[in-house]
Design a protein around this motif. Sequence first.
Motif, PDB file in Angstrom:
ATOM      1  N   THR A 135      92.996 -14.897 -78.712  1.00 45.19           N
ATOM      2  CA  THR A 135      92.289 -14.468 -77.514  1.00 45.19           C
ATOM      3  C   THR A 135      90.964 -15.227 -77.463  1.00 45.19           C
ATOM      4  OG1 THR A 135      91.176 -12.618 -78.630  1.00 45.19           O
ATOM      5  CG2 THR A 135      93.323 -12.174 -77.591  1.00 45.19           C
ATOM      6  N   THR A 185      86.957 -15.690 -75.160  1.00 42.50           N
ATOM      7  CA  THR A 185      85.997 -15.304 -74.126  1.00 42.50           C
ATOM      8  C   THR A 185      85.112 -16.505 -73.840  1.00 42.50           C
ATOM      9  OG1 THR A 185      85.965 -12.992 -74.873  1.00 42.50           O
ATOM     10  CG2 THR A 185      84.145 -13.715 -73.469  1.00 42.50           C
ATOM     11  N   GLU A 219      82.201 -15.217 -66.447  1.00 45.99           N
ATOM     12  CA  GLU A 219      82.852 -14.724 -67.662  1.00 45.99           C
ATOM     13  C   GLU A 219      84.363 -14.756 -67.495  1.00 45.99           C
ATOM     14  OE1 GLU A 219      83.008 -10.648 -70.421  1.00 45.99           O
ATOM     15  OE2 GLU A 219      81.474 -10.894 -68.871  1.00 45.99           O
ATOM     16  N   SER A 227      88.089 -14.196 -69.844  1.00 48.01           N
ATOM     17  CA  SER A 227      88.692 -13.776 -71.106  1.00 48.01           C
ATOM     18  C   SER A 227      90.199 -13.811 -70.960  1.00 48.01           C
ATOM     19  CB  SER A 227      88.228 -12.366 -71.491  1.00 48.01           C
ATOM     20  OG  SER A 227      88.654 -11.427 -70.524  1.00 48.01           O
ATOM     21  N   SER A 276      93.812 -16.661 -68.355  1.00 52.68           N
ATOM     22  CA  SER A 276      92.625 -15.816 -68.353  1.00 52.68           C
ATOM     23  C   SER A 276      92.534 -14.937 -67.124  1.00 52.68           C
ATOM     24  CB  SER A 276      91.366 -16.683 -68.441  1.00 52.68           C
ATOM     25  OG  SER A 276      91.238 -17.478 -67.281  1.00 52.68           O
ATOM     26  N   ILE A 306      86.237 -11.987 -64.726  1.00 50.60           N
ATOM     27  CA  ILE A 306      85.684 -10.644 -64.572  1.00 50.60           C
ATOM     28  C   ILE A 306      85.198 -10.402 -63.148  1.00 50.60           C
ATOM     29  CG2 ILE A 306      83.970  -9.014 -65.446  1.00 50.60           C
ATOM     30  CD1 ILE A 306      86.188  -9.797 -67.433  1.00 50.60           C
ATOM     31  N   LYS A 325      87.531 -10.640 -59.659  1.00 55.04           N
ATOM     32  CA  LYS A 325      88.713 -10.454 -60.486  1.00 55.04           C
ATOM     33  C   LYS A 325      89.857 -11.329 -59.982  1.00 55.04           C
ATOM     34  CE  LYS A 325      87.720  -5.779 -62.115  1.00 55.04           C
ATOM     35  NZ  LYS A 325      88.206  -4.381 -62.211  1.00 55.04           N
ATOM     36  N   ARG A 365      75.907 -11.519 -75.524  1.00 52.96           N
ATOM     37  CA  ARG A 365      76.254 -12.123 -74.240  1.00 52.96           C
ATOM     38  C   ARG A 365      75.419 -13.378 -73.972  1.00 52.96           C
ATOM     39  NH1 ARG A 365      79.488  -9.588 -70.845  1.00 52.96           N
ATOM     40  NH2 ARG A 365      78.420 -10.392 -68.997  1.00 52.96           N
ATOM     41  N   SER A 413      80.919  -2.920 -80.054  1.00 52.76           N
ATOM     42  CA  SER A 413      81.761  -3.466 -78.992  1.00 52.76           C
ATOM     43  C   SER A 413      81.325  -2.867 -77.669  1.00 52.76           C
ATOM     44  CB  SER A 413      83.230  -3.131 -79.249  1.00 52.76           C
ATOM     45  OG  SER A 413      84.030  -3.454 -78.114  1.00 52.76           O
ATOM     46  N   ASP A 414      81.329  -3.700 -76.613  1.00 47.14           N
ATOM     47  CA  ASP A 414      80.973  -3.206 -75.283  1.00 47.14           C
ATOM     48  C   ASP A 414      82.212  -2.910 -74.439  1.00 47.14           C
ATOM     49  OD1 ASP A 414      81.880  -5.741 -74.763  1.00 47.14           O
ATOM     50  OD2 ASP A 414      80.026  -6.474 -73.852  1.00 47.14           O
ATOM     51  N   SER A 459      84.851  -4.913 -74.222  1.00 44.73           N
ATOM     52  CA  SER A 459      85.581  -6.153 -73.978  1.00 44.73           C
ATOM     53  C   SER A 459      86.233  -6.606 -75.280  1.00 44.73           C
ATOM     54  CB  SER A 459      84.628  -7.235 -73.462  1.00 44.73           C
ATOM     55  OG  SER A 459      83.727  -7.626 -74.492  1.00 44.73           O
ATOM     56  N   GLU A 460      86.809  -7.812 -75.272  1.00 41.65           N
ATOM     57  CA  GLU A 460      87.383  -8.371 -76.495  1.00 41.65           C
ATOM     58  C   GLU A 460      86.299  -8.759 -77.500  1.00 41.65           C
ATOM     59  OE1 GLU A 460      90.444  -8.817 -77.495  1.00 41.65           O
ATOM     60  OE2 GLU A 460      91.607  -8.335 -75.701  1.00 41.65           O
TER      61      GLU A 460
END
Length: 234
Positions: free
Chosen positions: A46, A48, A67, A69, A83, A86, A89, A152, A221-222, A224-225
């Motif tokens: 994976t 980002t 962004e 991912s 991907s 974000i 979308k 970030r 972790s927020d 996300s991945e």
Amino acid sequence: MLARFAAAVVCIVTQQAFAESASLVGSWHADDGRTYYEVHFRPNHTFTLFARMSTRNPELAVAQMGEQSGTWQIAGDRIVLDSAEISPKRQSRVSLRFQLSDGSLRLQRFYDTPRTDTYRRLHLPVCAEFRSAAHAVLDERTLVGRWRGHYRTHDTEFSFEPDRRVTLYSRDLGDRRKFEEATWHFSRGVITIKPGKDSLMSDSHIRWRILRTGSSCLVVSDGSEMSYTLRRVE
């Protein structure tokens, strides 16, 4: 005989792809003076990708960060990225030519494929000795103090006060610059940071779930991945 030869070729190609995948895993960044790019290739295939305005840009202004991912795989001299963007979308697949050489990564630009950027490895803080947050005794008192991490794309310091105030400092330019005041609280393994009404971040907040802890570090972790390591500043 031909079958054995074909099998040997497949084995060699597979080994080369595996070696290149292993070399690619990690965090990389590139900065052309106008745009800053940061990409994280994880061992589980994976990734980002972040893109924002460079702090070296003479036209520095507040702008939304790009962004992406999704998943990555190597196909010959290309990285295939599947991907989800974000904002806005949308799903996409792109095949980017790449080259690894002398610790650098040359990679076609995600948003402008005729151009190629040179990435360098990004050495992020780690939490080497850790235990699961489920087995750690955590409360607001243990979190009070100064913590630094790369969050970030920004080298940031968070200063948590006992009265639930938190001050955010940027270290992107080498020195320590205050850029945000907010409030914070901790409940059920989650740190929540809420900016003030007049803040540039007023329409968003930070919500971190603590994954692991160490004697002087946290991994959060927020949602996300991505996961982020914060180290206590003495």
